[in-house]
Write an enzyme that holds these catalytic residues in place. Structure first.
Site, mmCIF file in Angstrom:
data_model
loop_
_atom_site.group_PDB
_atom_site.id
_atom_site.type_symbol
_atom_site.label_atom_id
_atom_site.label_comp_id
_atom_site.label_asym_id
_atom_site.label_seq_id
_atom_site.Cartn_x
_atom_site.Cartn_y
_atom_site.Cartn_z
ATOM 1 N N ASP A 122 38.353 39.025 15.054
ATOM 2 C CA ASP A 122 37.954 37.716 15.582
ATOM 3 C C ASP A 122 37.043 37.901 16.803
ATOM 4 O O ASP A 122 36.051 37.185 16.972
ATOM 5 C CB ASP A 122 39.204 36.923 15.979
ATOM 6 N N HIS A 128 46.048 35.156 15.271
ATOM 7 C CA HIS A 128 44.996 35.450 14.292
ATOM 8 C C HIS A 128 45.142 34.417 13.175
ATOM 9 O O HIS A 128 45.693 34.676 12.110
ATOM 10 C CB HIS A 128 45.150 36.873 13.747
HETATM 11 P P1 NAD Z 1 44.984 44.696 -0.740
HETATM 12 O O1 NAD Z 1 45.822 43.825 -1.622
HETATM 13 O O2 NAD Z 1 43.696 45.209 -1.245
HETATM 14 O O3 NAD Z 1 45.845 45.951 -0.298
HETATM 15 C C1 NAD Z 1 47.140 45.829 0.181
HETATM 16 C C2 NAD Z 1 47.880 47.079 -0.242
HETATM 17 O O4 NAD Z 1 49.154 47.059 0.370
HETATM 18 C C3 NAD Z 1 48.104 47.144 -1.755
HETATM 19 O O5 NAD Z 1 47.599 48.381 -2.247
HETATM 20 C C4 NAD Z 1 49.616 47.058 -1.900
HETATM 21 O O6 NAD Z 1 50.115 47.849 -2.976
HETATM 22 C C5 NAD Z 1 50.057 47.604 -0.544
HETATM 23 N N1 NAD Z 1 51.418 47.235 -0.169
HETATM 24 C C6 NAD Z 1 52.073 46.085 -0.430
HETATM 25 N N2 NAD Z 1 53.330 46.154 0.037
HETATM 26 C C7 NAD Z 1 53.459 47.357 0.629
HETATM 27 C C8 NAD Z 1 54.517 48.014 1.294
HETATM 28 N N3 NAD Z 1 55.722 47.457 1.409
HETATM 29 N N4 NAD Z 1 54.301 49.256 1.771
HETATM 30 C C9 NAD Z 1 53.110 49.850 1.625
HETATM 31 N N5 NAD Z 1 52.054 49.288 1.001
HETATM 32 C C10 NAD Z 1 52.231 48.054 0.518
HETATM 33 O O7 NAD Z 1 44.803 43.914 0.623
HETATM 34 P P2 NAD Z 1 43.778 44.225 1.819
HETATM 35 O O8 NAD Z 1 42.526 43.474 1.565
HETATM 36 O O9 NAD Z 1 43.732 45.673 2.082
HETATM 37 O O10 NAD Z 1 44.520 43.442 3.012
HETATM 38 C C11 NAD Z 1 45.749 43.895 3.516
HETATM 39 C C12 NAD Z 1 46.310 42.887 4.510
HETATM 40 O O11 NAD Z 1 45.459 42.802 5.646
HETATM 41 C C13 NAD Z 1 46.425 41.460 3.981
HETATM 42 O O12 NAD Z 1 47.635 40.886 4.428
HETATM 43 C C14 NAD Z 1 45.238 40.754 4.603
HETATM 44 O O13 NAD Z 1 45.431 39.364 4.689
HETATM 45 C C15 NAD Z 1 45.230 41.412 5.958
HETATM 46 N N6 NAD Z 1 43.994 41.301 6.744
HETATM 47 C C16 NAD Z 1 44.120 41.133 8.080
HETATM 48 C C17 NAD Z 1 42.996 41.056 8.887
HETATM 49 C C18 NAD Z 1 43.102 40.862 10.371
HETATM 50 O O14 NAD Z 1 42.071 40.590 11.011
HETATM 51 N N7 NAD Z 1 44.272 40.969 10.988
HETATM 52 C C19 NAD Z 1 41.729 41.158 8.294
HETATM 53 C C20 NAD Z 1 41.627 41.341 6.913
HETATM 54 C C21 NAD Z 1 42.789 41.409 6.136
HETATM 55 C C1 LMR Z 2 40.387 37.743 7.999
HETATM 56 O O1 LMR Z 2 40.391 37.157 9.081
HETATM 57 O O2 LMR Z 2 39.329 38.030 7.403
HETATM 58 C C2 LMR Z 2 41.700 38.172 7.397
HETATM 59 O O3 LMR Z 2 42.777 37.760 8.182
HETATM 60 C C3 LMR Z 2 41.849 37.767 5.986
HETATM 61 C C4 LMR Z 2 42.133 36.301 5.846
HETATM 62 O O4 LMR Z 2 43.101 35.966 5.157
HETATM 63 O O5 LMR Z 2 41.401 35.498 6.415
#
Ligand code: NAD
Ligand code: LMR
Length: 324
Positions: A159, A187
């Site tokens: 962000d 967030h």
């Molecule tokens: P994704 O679905 O591509 O990958 C997530 C992975 O986590 C999958 O491979 C899944 O098998 C694994 N997983 C699920 N449960 C698990 C567990 N108990 N232990 C270990 N691994 C586990 O998703 P992504 O695009 O990589 O996103 C991951 C997370 O990050 C999501 O919750 C997404 O919303 C979040 N995210 C946060 C931000 C931020 O700014 N904070 C930004 C982008 C994404």
């Molecule tokens: C983001 O900010 O891109 C991540 O938290 C993914 C989402 O769900 O928005």
């Protein structure tokens, strides 16, 4: 030779990790002199895909990588770990709010918090990326009572970077001219990207904008950027999230730049009148591997109102996970 640092990455076969792992392995997070052991955690169903990622990491022949381990058991994955990148969690789809993921994801952070408490290095630095990141970090922290609270954080650096990028684009200036950006709170869409305390081209950030642009364009643009990306890509931000996670840990370890600060979601001890005991994004300075919340910034009535909104949401999220 510096001894290797063990870095545990959860969700290691997922989208964010597909960018994150290779950047950690090449030294972009802990530096070009710090060897690493990569401990990759996944769920059992994703182990085959994870083996493929590990093969690719291996094929990069990164000189800093001393070991690559694949696990489906959090205790094994966090054993002796110095860094925890908690990415693994379900992402939201179009039209969802991040808080709707609490039911699906909070249990993951409960289990991993317990594992961290039992087996990780007691100086471990943790960043939670999986959504809803602030409250998942709180769940992790509550389940890791022997780990000092200031070692478990959540990521609002994406962000923070989005806010800077919007300002640079609007004014047509270089990103290096934008300093002291702050993301306050959650967030989520209630986050408050604060230009009143920012420094743009050496003067107060709000001297460059109207209140109308700030309220009707900038704040919603930054706060809803995640959803905008989901809408466009069909899945959530990945490379930019990995980049932010790298920068979050890099700055925590190596320190923030002179004259600047960064945003990190950390355990609130009540700073700025925010309720104690939630994970709230603040402006922080990092030095010698520790962060310090910047205190004493001016908050006008508008800013106070925005902080209150995001604080209330975090308190509600905390209530929703009280049982775990
Ligand atoms: P994704 O679905 O591509 O990958 C997530 C992975 O986590 C999958 O491979 C899944 O098998 C694994 N997983 C699920 N449960 C698990 C567990 N108990 N232990 C270990 N691994 C586990 O998703 P992504 O695009 O990589 O996103 C991951 C997370 O990050 C999501 O919750 C997404 O919303 C979040 N995210 C946060 C931000 C931020 O700014 N904070 C930004 C982008 C994404
Ligand atoms: C983001 O900010 O891109 C991540 O938290 C993914 C989402 O769900 O928005």
């Amino acid at each position: 030779m510096t001894s290797p640092a063990k870095v545990t990455i959860t969700g290691a076969a997922g989208q964010i990790s597909y960018s994150l792992l290779f950047r950690i392995a090449s030294g972009q997070m802990l530096g070009s002199q710090q060897p690493v052991e990569l401990s990759l955690l996944e769920i059992p169903q994703a182990m085959k895909a994870l083996e493929g990622v590990a093969m690719e990491l291996n094929d990069c022949a990164f000189p800093l990588v001393q070991k690559i381990e694949c696990h489906d058991n959090p205790r094994a994955a966090f054993e002796g770990s110095s860094y925890g990148m908690l990415v693994g969690a379900r992402p939201r789809g179009p039209g969802m709010e991040r808080s709707e993921l609490l039911g699906a994801n909070a249990g993951i952070f409960q289990q991993q918090g317990k594992a961290i408490n039992e087996v990780a290095d007691d100086k471990i630095k943790v960043v939670v990326v999986g959504n809803p990141a602030n409250t998942n970090a709180l769940v992790c922290l509550k389940n890791a009572p022997d780990i000092p609270k200031n070692q478990i954080t959540a990521m609002t650096r994406l962000d923070h970077n989005r806010a800077k990028a919007q300002v640079a684009e609007k004014l047509g200036i270089s990103l290096s001219k934008i300093k002291q950006m702050t993301i306050w709170g959650n967030h989520s869409t209630t986050q408050y990207p604060d230009l009143y305390n920012s420094l743009i081209n050496g003067s107060n950030g709000m001297e460059h904008f109207t209140q109308e642009w700030y309220e009707t364009f900038f704040i919603p643009k930054v706060a809803k950027r995640g959803a905008e990306i989901i809408e466009a890509r069909g899945s959530s931000s990945a490379a930019s999230a990995a980049n932010a996670a790298i920068e979050h840990v890099r700055d925590w370890v190596n320190g923030t730049e002179e004259g600047d600060w960064v945003s990190m979601a950390v355990y609130s001890e009540g700073q700025y009148g925010v309720k104690e005991g939630i994970i709230f994004s603040y402006p922080v300075l990092c030095h010698n591997g520790e962060y310090k919340i910047i205190e004493g910034l001016d908050l006008n009535d508008f800013s106070r109102k925005k902080l209150k909104e995001t604080e209330i949401e975090l308190i509600e999220e905390r209530e929703a996970v009280e049982n775990i």
